[in-house]
Design a protein around this motif. Structure first.
Motif, mmCIF file in Angstrom:
data_model
loop_
_atom_site.group_PDB
_atom_site.id
_atom_site.type_symbol
_atom_site.label_atom_id
_atom_site.label_comp_id
_atom_site.label_asym_id
_atom_site.label_seq_id
_atom_site.Cartn_x
_atom_site.Cartn_y
_atom_site.Cartn_z
ATOM 1 N N THR A 150 0.832 -1.200 0.000
ATOM 2 C CA THR A 150 0.000 0.000 0.000
ATOM 3 C C THR A 150 0.870 1.255 0.000
ATOM 4 N N TYR A 151 0.516 2.195 -0.892
ATOM 5 C CA TYR A 151 1.291 3.422 -1.061
ATOM 6 C C TYR A 151 0.346 4.616 -1.124
ATOM 7 N N THR A 152 0.892 5.820 -0.968
ATOM 8 C CA THR A 152 0.046 7.007 -0.932
ATOM 9 C C THR A 152 0.622 8.119 -1.819
ATOM 10 N N ALA A 153 -0.287 9.030 -2.194
ATOM 11 C CA ALA A 153 0.077 10.253 -2.917
ATOM 12 C C ALA A 153 -0.740 11.390 -2.335
ATOM 13 N N PRO A 154 -0.197 12.607 -2.290
ATOM 14 C CA PRO A 154 -0.926 13.723 -1.687
ATOM 15 C C PRO A 154 -2.109 14.216 -2.509
ATOM 16 N N ASP A 155 -2.090 13.959 -3.822
ATOM 17 C CA ASP A 155 -3.176 14.418 -4.686
ATOM 18 C C ASP A 155 -3.090 13.695 -6.021
ATOM 19 N N LEU A 156 -4.042 14.003 -6.894
ATOM 20 C CA LEU A 156 -4.100 13.332 -8.191
ATOM 21 C C LEU A 156 -2.869 13.622 -9.041
ATOM 22 N N ASN A 157 -2.404 14.865 -9.046
ATOM 23 C CA ASN A 157 -1.285 15.245 -9.895
ATOM 24 C C ASN A 157 -0.046 14.412 -9.560
ATOM 25 N N TYR A 158 0.232 14.249 -8.272
ATOM 26 C CA TYR A 158 1.396 13.454 -7.866
ATOM 27 C C TYR A 158 1.178 11.983 -8.194
ATOM 28 N N PHE A 159 -0.029 11.512 -7.985
ATOM 29 C CA PHE A 159 -0.360 10.116 -8.272
ATOM 30 C C PHE A 159 -0.129 9.804 -9.753
ATOM 31 N N MET A 160 -0.630 10.669 -10.634
ATOM 32 C CA MET A 160 -0.489 10.439 -12.067
ATOM 33 C C MET A 160 0.961 10.557 -12.534
ATOM 34 N N ASP A 161 1.776 11.238 -11.767
ATOM 35 C CA ASP A 161 3.174 11.446 -12.109
ATOM 36 C C ASP A 161 4.082 10.388 -11.484
ATOM 37 N N SER A 162 3.490 9.302 -10.970
ATOM 38 C CA SER A 162 4.250 8.305 -10.209
ATOM 39 C C SER A 162 4.101 6.910 -10.797
ATOM 40 N N PRO A 163 4.890 6.572 -11.804
ATOM 41 C CA PRO A 163 4.795 5.234 -12.404
ATOM 42 C C PRO A 163 5.199 4.147 -11.407
ATOM 43 N N VAL A 164 4.755 2.930 -11.694
ATOM 44 C CA VAL A 164 4.992 1.795 -10.799
ATOM 45 C C VAL A 164 5.439 0.594 -11.610
ATOM 46 N N GLU A 165 6.430 -0.120 -11.119
ATOM 47 C CA GLU A 165 6.862 -1.387 -11.702
ATOM 48 C C GLU A 165 6.678 -2.472 -10.660
ATOM 49 N N LEU A 166 5.805 -3.439 -10.955
ATOM 50 C CA LEU A 166 5.598 -4.605 -10.108
ATOM 51 C C LEU A 166 6.278 -5.783 -10.783
ATOM 52 N N SER A 167 7.342 -6.293 -10.168
ATOM 53 C CA SER A 167 8.093 -7.378 -10.800
ATOM 54 C C SER A 167 9.083 -7.959 -9.803
ATOM 55 N N ASP A 168 9.723 -9.017 -10.212
ATOM 56 C CA ASP A 168 10.817 -9.597 -9.423
ATOM 57 C C ASP A 168 12.112 -8.943 -9.888
ATOM 58 N N HIS A 169 12.258 -7.669 -9.582
ATOM 59 C CA HIS A 169 13.377 -6.877 -10.067
ATOM 60 C C HIS A 169 14.538 -6.884 -9.067
ATOM 61 N N HIS A 170 15.674 -6.455 -9.557
ATOM 62 C CA HIS A 170 16.833 -6.218 -8.689
ATOM 63 C C HIS A 170 16.836 -4.743 -8.309
ATOM 64 N N LEU A 171 17.046 -4.460 -7.030
ATOM 65 C CA LEU A 171 17.065 -3.084 -6.535
ATOM 66 C C LEU A 171 18.430 -2.778 -5.940
ATOM 67 N N THR A 172 19.081 -1.755 -6.486
ATOM 68 C CA THR A 172 20.383 -1.304 -6.001
ATOM 69 C C THR A 172 20.273 0.169 -5.641
ATOM 70 N N SER A 173 20.930 0.591 -4.584
ATOM 71 C CA SER A 173 20.828 1.994 -4.176
ATOM 72 C C SER A 173 22.163 2.502 -3.650
ATOM 73 N N TRP A 174 22.305 3.810 -3.657
ATOM 74 C CA TRP A 174 23.482 4.453 -3.077
ATOM 75 C C TRP A 174 23.064 5.814 -2.543
ATOM 76 N N THR A 175 23.932 6.404 -1.742
ATOM 77 C CA THR A 175 23.632 7.682 -1.090
ATOM 78 C C THR A 175 24.455 8.789 -1.724
ATOM 79 N N ASP A 176 23.825 9.933 -1.943
ATOM 80 C CA ASP A 176 24.515 11.102 -2.466
ATOM 81 C C ASP A 176 24.368 12.248 -1.457
#
Length: 605
Positions: free
Chosen positions: A172-198
């Motif tokens: 479950t996820y949230t958006a503050p309004d429709l504009n943000y919701f429509m601007d927020s694509p989603v990928e549902l999959s068995d993906h690999h997730l890598t991250s780093w800090t800047d």
């Protein structure tokens, strides 16, 4: 008294907004194998009277109108007691419910089988969700907060990748309004997730994430993420800082498959990248171009934003005068950043520059129409769909290429005339309109340039090269960097960039694209759909280049072709090939080499 009244109004408004119940979306995938999803929208506190709900006809980052409503069916509505209500289809993508009890549930089936930056794709491997293509919305409730629940994650072994704000529930996820919701694509999959800090200069830390849905293993994705990280740092160096991303996170949503439509689509805190390669391994540097372009949009478009794109209209495409800057300058930097980061060789970057210069200097559209005029054509050309033929070969020049051409000229002139760079200009625009998020117009850009240089230079540049159709002297400008702009095929005879297809059914050579104004073929009256049989004394038979190699520019020869069933003969006055190339000047001076290195070398400190 005025202060007290203001406070009362403010408190009332704040309490009223905080009391608004969110719209609740649920999406399930019982028939994913056949590309269908089931969507529910729960609407509490429905306003009195008929309620209009609809699908979108435009999508963030796209500038043409699209018909997402065609993929929606089995639309139903129920009141708070579960009683089915009558749904009226007012337009192709607009629906209405007249009677309700203050609570409403809308349900429908949506089909999607196209992976790109705009549309929707569903199968048992993943759900690639661009929100305007998937979710109906209620215009009068666009300011309400939104909650969305993704069902069937465990069924398909999917994880969620998105810029939407997560809750304590993993689905479950949230958006503050429709504009943000429509601007927020989603990928549902068995993906690999890598991250780093800047870390920004003010010591604030943010997380950059790469979500890759590909057949590659995690080691390949992790190594590729290091390349993306370098690209991010080089992009950051242009502006001196990263934007402040919502929730402190930016996400690349990458999907790699030969079945995809190649695309990239920027969003406020994420970007969708659909690659057409079979896998990442072996194609790393080829894939980086889209990453570089789309990430630059985190500044230029998402925060340095044209007034003409505000507010975004989900029911119709916004027309913009500034896409030569929003997309074109981004196009220029997308490749420049890869060169600075070491992912393009000198020769490869010369090819990039050659493509930009040929795309404008050899374009009839660019000689007749200004950059803002070409920007306004985006409502027709940005993946817009039509079935009739057009005359774009003679009337249109991509605002991507046109803008990159202008950016190159401005960059080289700032370096040679003011000891400044285009980076300085972009930083100035960022401080004036990006960090403040004050939308800009073309006069605003001119004012920033005038403050950075002087008013006279800015007025002249915008008058001649933005609003007008004059072109900078790129032979002179590139010479400052020890580069030579020259004809790629001097002495080669040409009748124009004529595209011929050999029809296997009858062996005839059909002209498969519109002929270009000013070329020998155009002047001879040859048009798309014509069949060319003879040039001079030779049957063509797919041998156009070998035939023309017998002749010199300036010679006139006969051509025989069939137009709408009529056999015609005309004279072709051959021209010299106008294809340009950028090459290294082997005799470049130390000053020219220094100029080039300052332009193209890494800016990471």
């Amino acid at each position: 008294m005025r202060t007290s009244l203001f406070l009362l109004v403010f408190l009332f408004t704040t309490l009223n907004l905080s009391a608004q119940k969110p719209l609740e979306y649920k999406i399930s995938f019982p028939n994913a194998v056949h590309h269908e999803a089931e969507v529910e929208l729960l609407i509490p506190d429905v306003p009195a009277g008929p309620l209009i709900f609809r699908m979108s006809r435009s999508s963030p980052g796209r500038y043409a109108t699209h018909e997402f409503g065609k993929n929606v069916y089995a639309v139903k509505a129920f009141n708070g007691k579960g009683i089915e209500l009558t749904v009226m289809q007012v337009e192709g993508d607009v629906y209405s419910v007249d009677k309700h009890d203050g609570n409403l549930k809308i349900s429908y089936t949506v089909f999607g089988n196209w992976v790109d930056g705009t549309y929707l794709a569903i199968d048992e491997i993943h759900a690639h969700l661009n929100m305007p293509a998937a979710f109906m919305w209620v215009p009068v409730l666009s300011g309400r907060p939104i909650q969305i629940k993704f069902n069937d994650l465990n069924k398909y072994n999917w994880k969620v990748a998105t810029q939407l704000k997560p809750t304590v529930l993993t689905d479950t996820y949230t958006a503050p309004d429709l504009n943000y919701f429509m601007d927020s694509p989603v990928e549902l999959s068995d993906h690999h997730l890598t991250s780093w800090t800047d870390r920004n200069p003010d010591n604030t830390e943010q997380t950059i994430r790469l979500s890759s849905h590909a057949i590659d293993n995690k080691e390949v994705v992790s190594n590729y993420a290091k390349m993306v990280e370098r690209m991010v740092k080089e992009s950051k160096a242009v502006f001196g800082e990263l934007p402040r991303f919502d929730h402190g996170t930016y996400t690349f949503l990458q999907d790699v498959s030969q079945d995809n439509a190649g695309d990239g689509m920027e969003h406020r805190n994420s970007t969708v990248i659909s690659d057409t390669q079979n896998k990442i391994a072996g194609s790393e540097e080829d894939l980086l171009g889209t990453f570089s372009h789309e990430f630059f949009h985190a500044w230029n478009v998402e925060r340095i934003r044209p007034k003409t794109l505000e507010p975004f209209n989900f029911s119709h495409a916004n027309m913009s005068n500034e896409l030569w800057f929003a997309e074109g300058f981004t196009q220029y930097y997308g490749n420049l950043i890869l060169k600075r980061a070491g992912f393009l060789s000198e020769k490869q970057y010369h090819g990039v520059l050659s493509g930009i210069l040929n795309g404008v200097l050899n374009s009839p559209g660019a000689s007749s129409f200004s950059a803002p005029q070409m920007s306004r054509r985006a409502v027709f050309v940005d993946a817009g769909v039509s079935v009739d033929r057009n005359n774009y070969a003679n009337t249109f020049t991509s605002y991507y290429t046109y803008g990159a051409f202008i950016a190159m000229g401005l960059d080289l002139r700032l370096r040679s005339e003011f000891n400044l760079t285009l980076d300085d200009f972009m930083q100035a625009v960022w401080k004036k309109h990006g960090k403040t998020e004050i939308p800009y117009s073309i006069p605003d850009l001119q004012n920033v340039l005038g403050t950075l240089t002087n008013t006279m230079f800015a007025e002249d540049f915008f008058h001649r090269y933005i609003h007008g159709t004059e072109k900078n002297d790129y032979v002179k400008l590139l010479a400052n960097a020890g580069l030579e702009l020259r004809k790629a095929e001097p002495g080669k005879a040409s009748i124009g960039n004529l595209r011929l297809n050999l029809r296997p059914t009858d062996g005839r050579n059909i002209v498969s694209a519109a002929t270009v104004k000013g070329t020998a073929a155009y002047e001879a009256g040859i048009d798309i759909g014509d069949y060319i049989s003879r040039i001079g004394n030779d049957d063509v038979n797919g041998r156009l280049d070998s035939i023309l190699s017998k002749y010199k520019p300036g010679q006139s020869i006969s051509v025989t072709f069939e137009h709408k069933g009529r056999i015609k003969t005309a004279s072709l006055k051959l021209q010299e090939s106008n294809i340009l190339e950028v090459v290294e000047n082997e005799k470049a001076s130390p000053e020219q080499i220094k100029f080039k290195n300052n332009w193209l070398s890494s800016k990471i400190k």
